[in-house]
Scaffold this active site. Sequence first.
Site, PDB file in Angstrom:
ATOM      1  CE1 TYR A  39      -3.905  -2.227   0.515  1.00 12.25           C
ATOM      2  CE2 TYR A  39      -2.320  -3.491   1.791  1.00 12.25           C
ATOM      3  CZ  TYR A  39      -3.523  -3.401   1.125  1.00 12.25           C
ATOM      4  OH  TYR A  39      -4.352  -4.493   1.059  1.00 12.25           O
ATOM      5  CE1 TYR A  51       4.120   3.949  -4.333  1.00  9.30           C
ATOM      6  CE2 TYR A  51       5.523   5.700  -3.476  1.00  9.30           C
ATOM      7  CZ  TYR A  51       4.590   5.249  -4.386  1.00  9.30           C
ATOM      8  OH  TYR A  51       4.124   6.107  -5.354  1.00  9.30           O
ATOM      9  CB  CYS A  52       3.750   0.287   3.719  1.00  8.82           C
ATOM     10  SG  CYS A  52       3.818  -0.971   4.991  1.00  8.82           S
ATOM     11  CB  VAL A  53       6.128  -3.162  -0.464  1.00 13.60           C
ATOM     12  CG1 VAL A  53       5.636  -2.001  -1.322  1.00 13.60           C
ATOM     13  CG2 VAL A  53       7.601  -2.984  -0.129  1.00 13.60           C
TER      14      VAL A  53
END
Length: 196
Positions: A153, A166-168
């Site tokens: 997200y 950007y948290c992946v």
Amino acid sequence: MQGSRITTEERSAISTYVGAGMAVLLVVVGLYFFFLSQKEKKETTTFDPNRPIPSDAVLKQRLKAEEYSVVREGGTQRAFQNQFWNNEKTGIYVDVISGEPLFASVDKYDGGVGFPTFTKPISKDFLAESLDTSHDMQRTEVHAKRSNAHLGYVFPDPKSSTGQQYCVSSAAFHFVPVEEMKSRGYEAYLSLVEKK
């Protein structure tokens, strides 16, 4: 009638021919599987932007269960208990499906969430975003554009130099260290991570 019986010498010769034939067959089968595994290894460890995206059936066999769950089923991982959340090595993070380079280590920072977090992707052209309203939330989901892999997200974050986080998921990526980038087909991206 002497010609109807097989002599010991003939039996020995037949055994030798059968044994040699079996050995040749085993070598041929072994070589076939060796080259097949080398081809699959090349497909999963090197980058070719023209390589087609494998089918979900192939991905289910090729990927680890957690990787498949994340990229194809929108699964999640545990915070602070995933492979790259605290990785500080220099290199790039590539799509676990296509090998496409998506994030660079120079854009990684500690977002305090226990997942790999980046200020920006290598190129926004490689990503697609969509609205996710599941679990009574409203958030922006990030996908790899080419493979349609669920990555994680993107959120607003004032601590980020771009104002975005950007948290992946670690499971959506392979990490390619800077020293392997050239041999694995990522030479064009070296300038992003090499020290000036």
